[in-house]
Write an enzyme that holds these catalytic residues in place. Structure first.
Site, PDB file in Angstrom:
ATOM      1  N   ASP A  58       0.852  -1.192   0.000  1.00  0.00           N
ATOM      2  CA  ASP A  58       0.000   0.000   0.000  1.00  0.00           C
ATOM      3  C   ASP A  58       0.885   1.238   0.000  1.00  0.00           C
ATOM      4  O   ASP A  58       2.041   1.194   0.425  1.00  0.00           O
ATOM      5  CB  ASP A  58      -0.866   0.036   1.276  1.00  0.00           C
ATOM      6  N   ARG A 117      -0.787  -0.916  -8.786  1.00  0.00           N
ATOM      7  CA  ARG A 117      -2.158  -0.512  -8.485  1.00  0.00           C
ATOM      8  C   ARG A 117      -2.228   1.016  -8.537  1.00  0.00           C
ATOM      9  O   ARG A 117      -1.519   1.697  -7.798  1.00  0.00           O
ATOM     10  CB  ARG A 117      -2.532  -0.988  -7.074  1.00  0.00           C
TER      11      ARG A 117
HETATM   12  C1  LIG Z   1      -8.254  -1.450  -4.115  1.00  0.00           C
HETATM   13  C2  LIG Z   1      -7.939  -0.084  -3.585  1.00  0.00           C
HETATM   14  C3  LIG Z   1      -6.748   0.121  -2.911  1.00  0.00           C
HETATM   15  C4  LIG Z   1      -6.405   1.391  -2.449  1.00  0.00           C
HETATM   16  N1  LIG Z   1      -5.184   1.580  -1.879  1.00  0.00           N
HETATM   17  C5  LIG Z   1      -4.806   2.838  -1.558  1.00  0.00           C
HETATM   18  C6  LIG Z   1      -3.490   3.123  -1.112  1.00  0.00           C
HETATM   19  O1  LIG Z   1      -2.637   2.248  -0.964  1.00  0.00           O
HETATM   20  N2  LIG Z   1      -3.177   4.414  -0.818  1.00  0.00           N
HETATM   21  C7  LIG Z   1      -4.076   5.432  -0.977  1.00  0.00           C
HETATM   22  O2  LIG Z   1      -3.721   6.591  -0.738  1.00  0.00           O
HETATM   23  N3  LIG Z   1      -5.341   5.193  -1.364  1.00  0.00           N
HETATM   24  C8  LIG Z   1      -5.731   3.929  -1.664  1.00  0.00           C
HETATM   25  N4  LIG Z   1      -7.007   3.711  -2.105  1.00  0.00           N
HETATM   26  C9  LIG Z   1      -8.037   4.770  -2.002  1.00  0.00           C
HETATM   27  C10 LIG Z   1      -8.041   5.668  -3.201  1.00  0.00           C
HETATM   28  O3  LIG Z   1      -6.862   6.442  -3.230  1.00  0.00           O
HETATM   29  C11 LIG Z   1      -9.241   6.632  -3.196  1.00  0.00           C
HETATM   30  O4  LIG Z   1      -9.188   7.432  -2.052  1.00  0.00           O
HETATM   31  C12 LIG Z   1     -10.588   5.950  -3.233  1.00  0.00           C
HETATM   32  O5  LIG Z   1     -10.585   4.826  -4.057  1.00  0.00           O
HETATM   33  C13 LIG Z   1     -11.641   6.937  -3.774  1.00  0.00           C
HETATM   34  O6  LIG Z   1     -11.327   7.344  -5.083  1.00  0.00           O
HETATM   35  P1  LIG Z   1     -12.139   6.820  -6.375  1.00  0.00           P
HETATM   36  O7  LIG Z   1     -11.165   6.628  -7.482  1.00  0.00           O
HETATM   37  O8  LIG Z   1     -12.901   5.620  -6.013  1.00  0.00           O
HETATM   38  O9  LIG Z   1     -13.075   8.002  -6.823  1.00  0.00           O
HETATM   39  P2  LIG Z   1     -13.751   9.237  -6.092  1.00  0.00           P
HETATM   40  O10 LIG Z   1     -13.132  10.449  -6.681  1.00  0.00           O
HETATM   41  O11 LIG Z   1     -13.818   9.084  -4.607  1.00  0.00           O
HETATM   42  O12 LIG Z   1     -15.222   9.092  -6.601  1.00  0.00           O
HETATM   43  C14 LIG Z   1     -15.518   9.352  -7.969  1.00  0.00           C
HETATM   44  C15 LIG Z   1     -16.892   8.838  -8.311  1.00  0.00           C
HETATM   45  O13 LIG Z   1     -16.965   7.431  -8.068  1.00  0.00           O
HETATM   46  C16 LIG Z   1     -18.278   7.081  -7.682  1.00  0.00           C
HETATM   47  N5  LIG Z   1     -18.259   6.513  -6.325  1.00  0.00           N
HETATM   48  C17 LIG Z   1     -17.272   6.634  -5.418  1.00  0.00           C
HETATM   49  N6  LIG Z   1     -17.635   6.022  -4.268  1.00  0.00           N
HETATM   50  C18 LIG Z   1     -18.848   5.520  -4.465  1.00  0.00           C
HETATM   51  C19 LIG Z   1     -19.783   4.795  -3.655  1.00  0.00           C
HETATM   52  N7  LIG Z   1     -19.518   4.493  -2.370  1.00  0.00           N
HETATM   53  N8  LIG Z   1     -20.961   4.450  -4.188  1.00  0.00           N
HETATM   54  C20 LIG Z   1     -21.269   4.789  -5.464  1.00  0.00           C
HETATM   55  N9  LIG Z   1     -20.461   5.480  -6.271  1.00  0.00           N
HETATM   56  C21 LIG Z   1     -19.262   5.839  -5.792  1.00  0.00           C
HETATM   57  C22 LIG Z   1     -19.077   8.360  -7.700  1.00  0.00           C
HETATM   58  O14 LIG Z   1     -19.668   8.497  -8.984  1.00  0.00           O
HETATM   59  C23 LIG Z   1     -18.012   9.411  -7.483  1.00  0.00           C
HETATM   60  O15 LIG Z   1     -18.381  10.678  -7.942  1.00  0.00           O
HETATM   61  C24 LIG Z   1      -7.334   2.451  -2.610  1.00  0.00           C
HETATM   62  C25 LIG Z   1      -8.533   2.246  -3.289  1.00  0.00           C
HETATM   63  C26 LIG Z   1      -8.835   1.013  -3.783  1.00  0.00           C
HETATM   64  C27 LIG Z   1     -10.126   0.827  -4.544  1.00  0.00           C
END
Ligand SMILES: Cc1cc2nc3c(=O)[nH]c(=O)nc-3n(C[C@H](O)[C@H](O)[C@H](O)COP(=O)(O)OP(=O)(O)OC[C@H]3O[C@@H](n4cnc5c(N)ncnc54)[C@H](O)[C@@H]3O)c2cc1C
Length: 311
Positions: free
Chosen positions: A137, A187
């Site tokens: 991570d 990732r």
């Molecule tokens: C597998 C995985 C591993 C990760 N590992 C790390 C890491 O090591 N370090 C780190 O800093 N971050 C990590 N993250 C978190 C990541 O950085 C983001 O903070 C998080 O995924 C939210 O960003 P997003 O791309 O989903 O989009 P966002 O910008 O949060 O959301 C964009 C759009 O996605 C849709 N959406 C988002 N959430 C929902 C929901 N609950 N229900 C319905 N629609 C939704 C909506 O349309 C929203 O407008 C990880 C995420 C994932 C999925």
């Protein structure tokens, strides 16, 4: 503003203790966290794997304060990998593990980086024996260089170790170029921490544009891209980039978090995409939960509604 406040709260001991004691918190926690012990993580993984998705497990914890705690985290990962193997979930990497180097000791004042690396090495050995992979991570930007350094070290002996890159960091497009090489698992996520303007894009549009640029570099390269996002636009663009660069399904994957957009996870898997779910479990859920609340106002509304109904 709300995002920043919640991310600051994620570091406050006082708020942590209040939230952890709130009688309602359990119901909120179970939406995003698979449970508190190894068996909970394995059970959730088994359900997910049997529904045609893959899993990466995270034993929650990030504020490791001493070497015994770091060793306890390492031992939990060893136990977890043995349990996943016994349950037949590790073959072909169907269930792998995600590691936070901070939980393995990275922030300890004396020899923290080395302690974390040694602990990570043992986890990698166990993963290799179980036939699966490990992904490191990525935490806040002060740890990026050290984590990428650990990745290089670990990949010498365990080429299956992958890393996370965060599109909100200005440096990440260049990091993607460095890591888009054969056998390299990356990732790509947007990034979940509260970062200063000097190192990170601040607006949603800038972060999204960076995500697309980074995804293009990874898809065009020779590595194995893992697009970690719930954003429907990023998922569509990711699929389009895969087609543009002639990538077959299975030569890249999508990833989403446990409890977030499960129907979309199933839809992508049903269309033949590789979909991996990040499954967190353990008692140290506070920082993880606060980052999920910070990402989405409706998550906060859900939390407040739960407070209102049961508190
Ligand atoms: C597998 C995985 C591993 C990760 N590992 C790390 C890491 O090591 N370090 C780190 O800093 N971050 C990590 N993250 C978190 C990541 O950085 C983001 O903070 C998080 O995924 C939210 O960003 P997003 O791309 O989903 O989009 P966002 O910008 O949060 O959301 C964009 C759009 O996605 C849709 N959406 C988002 N959430 C929902 C929901 N609950 N229900 C319905 N629609 C939704 C909506 O349309 C929203 O407008 C990880 C995420 C994932 C999925």
């Amino acid at each position: 503003m709300l995002r920043q406040t919640l991310l600051q709260m994620s570091k406050s001991e006082r708020v942590r203790s209040a939230v952890q004691k709130a009688p309602v918190t359990r119901s909120v926690v179970t939406r995003f966290i698979a449970g508190s012990v190894t068996e909970d993580g394995v059970r959730a993984s088994s359900d997910i794997v049997h529904s045609g998705r893959l899993v990466t497990l995270d034993n929650l914890g990030e504020d490791t304060l001493d070497a015994p705690q770091a060793r306890a985290t390492r031992d939990e990962y060893l136990r977890l990998l043995a349990s996943l193997e016994d349950a037949g979930l590790t073959q072909g990497g169907r269930a792998e593990v995600s590691l936070k180097l901070s939980a393995l000791g990275q922030a300890l004042p004396v020899d923290g980086a080395q302690i974390a690396l040694d602990n990570a090495r043992e986890v990698c050995q166990a993963a290799e024996k179980a036939g699966t992979t490990v992904t490191l991570d990525m935490e806040d930007h002060t740890t990026t260089d050290e984590t990428l350094g650990a990745l290089l070290e670990l990949r010498r002996d365990f080429p299956f170790v992958g890393a996370v890159l965060q599109a909100y960091l200005r440096r990440t497009e260049a990091d993607c170029r460095d890591l888009a090489t054969a056998g390299s698992r990356v990732r790509l996520c947007k990034g979940a921490y509260d970062e200063p303007v000097s190192v990170a894009y601040q607006s949603r549009e800038e972060v999204d544009r960076s995500y697309v640029r980074c995804a293009r570099v990874l898809m065009a390269g020779d590595g194995y891209p893992m697009l970690a996002t719930h954003d429907p636009r990023m998922v569509d663009i990711g699929g389009a980039l895969a087609r543009r660069y002639g990538r077959a399904q299975g030569s890249y994957e999508f990833q989403m978090l446990f409890g977030i957009r499960p129907n979309e996870q199933r839809r992508l898997a049903a269309e033949g995409e590789t979909m991996r779910v990040y499954v967190p479990y353990g008692d140290e859920w506070y920082g993880y939960l606060m980052r999920r609340l910070a990402e989405r106002p409706t998550n906060v509304a859900f939390f407040l509604r739960a407070l209102d109904t049961k508190g």
